[in-house]
Design a protein around this motif. Structure first.
Motif, PDB file in Angstrom:
ATOM      1  N   GLN A   2       3.716   7.047  -1.197  1.00 12.15           N
ATOM      2  CA  GLN A   2       2.723   7.422  -0.231  1.00 12.15           C
ATOM      3  C   GLN A   2       2.975   8.667   0.829  1.00 12.15           C
ATOM      4  O   GLN A   2       4.418   8.393   1.205  1.00 12.15           O
ATOM      5  N   ILE A   4       2.210  11.484   4.161  1.00  8.75           N
ATOM      6  CA  ILE A   4       1.386  12.182   5.192  1.00  8.75           C
ATOM      7  C   ILE A   4       1.763  13.374   5.387  1.00  8.75           C
ATOM      8  O   ILE A   4       2.867  13.720   5.704  1.00  8.75           O
ATOM      9  N   VAL A  25      -3.214  12.674   3.643  1.00  6.01           N
ATOM     10  CA  VAL A  25      -2.425  11.598   2.960  1.00  6.01           C
ATOM     11  C   VAL A  25      -2.464  11.565   1.551  1.00  6.01           C
ATOM     12  O   VAL A  25      -3.569  11.981   0.869  1.00  6.01           O
ATOM     13  N   PRO A  31      -7.641   4.605   3.287  1.00  4.98           N
ATOM     14  CA  PRO A  31      -6.788   4.258   4.224  1.00  4.98           C
ATOM     15  C   PRO A  31      -7.134   4.010   5.714  1.00  4.98           C
ATOM     16  O   PRO A  31      -8.169   4.913   5.806  1.00  4.98           O
ATOM     17  N   ASN A  32      -6.684   3.433   6.364  1.00  2.00           N
ATOM     18  CA  ASN A  32      -7.007   3.202   7.853  1.00  2.00           C
ATOM     19  C   ASN A  32      -6.031   4.621   8.547  1.00  2.00           C
ATOM     20  O   ASN A  32      -4.926   4.417   8.116  1.00  2.00           O
ATOM     21  N   LEU A  33      -6.336   5.507   9.187  1.00  3.16           N
ATOM     22  CA  LEU A  33      -5.923   6.627   9.712  1.00  3.16           C
ATOM     23  C   LEU A  33      -5.681   6.662  11.229  1.00  3.16           C
ATOM     24  O   LEU A  33      -6.957   6.071  11.721  1.00  3.16           O
ATOM     25  N   ARG A  72      -9.309  10.993   2.386  1.00  3.75           N
ATOM     26  CA  ARG A  72      -7.677  11.282   2.855  1.00  3.75           C
ATOM     27  C   ARG A  72      -7.518  12.392   3.862  1.00  3.75           C
ATOM     28  O   ARG A  72      -6.341  12.804   3.969  1.00  3.75           O
ATOM     29  N   TRP A  93      -1.020   6.184   8.770  1.00  5.12           N
ATOM     30  CA  TRP A  93      -1.501   5.529   7.721  1.00  5.12           C
ATOM     31  C   TRP A  93      -1.139   3.912   7.920  1.00  5.12           C
ATOM     32  O   TRP A  93       0.016   3.994   7.706  1.00  5.12           O
TER      33      TRP A  93
END
Lengths: 110, 112
Positions: A2, A4, A25, A31-33, A72, A93
């Motif tokens: 992963q 960012i 990301v 994803p929760n951003l 993303r 993230w």
């Protein structure tokens, strides 16, 4: 793995100018951003979070906005910057796989 | 509402001293995570530890140790034999569901 990405790393803008900070990301889907801001000498304040494309939750009303045009990608914007918008902006993230923070963008509004 | 408190705004110690950074959280959730991050002057957040609410076992990693006391809702961080390179802002954080909340941070200065 992963990752960012945030850009730009630093930015100097005049009062009243527009703003666009981008966060992308890698290594995950849906994803929760999150966008956080840290004013000089202060803590990290949650500005926005997004659980999916087009879904934005605002934590603090202000002249900033956020958008999630792609899964993303998370963008922080302003039509007219204020002096008080100066600070360090972090994209994050956060999900089942862990918590990851971008390198940050240092914004100075003059 | 969930909240993280770091009562110490700034701490100064002399190198080789031990120092404890306090963190107290408030929540009604039974499932949550607690974190500590280090923020050096460059700004990036450096992950130190993640602990879930069901694991109260204390942890030691080199000069770092963490004391999780669920009964007092505290998650304190101790640096043993501090070094100048430990100087930074340290954030305690709390995660529940989709929410991730930081404490206000403690600025640690380790003097030579």
């Amino acid at each position: 793995s992963q990752t960012i990405h945030q850009w730009p790393a630093t930015l100097v803008q005049p009062v009243g100018s527009p703003l666009s900070l981008e966060c992308t990301v890698e290594g995950t889907s849906n994803p929760n951003l999150y966008w956080y801001r840290q004013a000089a000498g202060r803590g990290l304040q949650l500005l926005f979070y997004s659980v999916g494309i087009g879904q934005i939750s605002s934590e603090v009303p202000q002249n900033l906005s956020a958008s999630r045009p792609q899964d993303r990608q998370f963008i922080l914007s302003s039509k007219k910057l204020l002096l008080s918008d100066s600070g360090f902006y972090l994209c994050a993230w956060i999900g089942q796989g862990g918590e990851y923070f971008g390198p940050g963008t240092r914004l100075t509004v003059l | 509402a969930q909240k993280v408190t770091q009562a110490q705004t700034e701490i100064s110690v002399v190198e080789k001293e031990d120092v404890t950074l306090d963190c107290v959280y408030e929540t009604r959730d039974t499932t949550y995570y607690l974190f500590w991050y280090k923020q050096p002057p460059s700004g990036e957040l450096v992950f130190l530890i993640r602990r879930n609410s069901f694991d109260e076992q204390n942890e030691i990693s080199g000069r770092y140790s963490w004391n999780f006391q669920k009964s007092t809702s505290s998650f304190n961080f101790t640096i043993t034999a501090s070094q100048v390179v430990d100087s930074a802002v340290y954030f305690c954080a709390f995660s529940y569901g989709q929410n991730f909340v930081f404490g206000p941070g403690t600025r640690l200065s380790v003097l030579p």
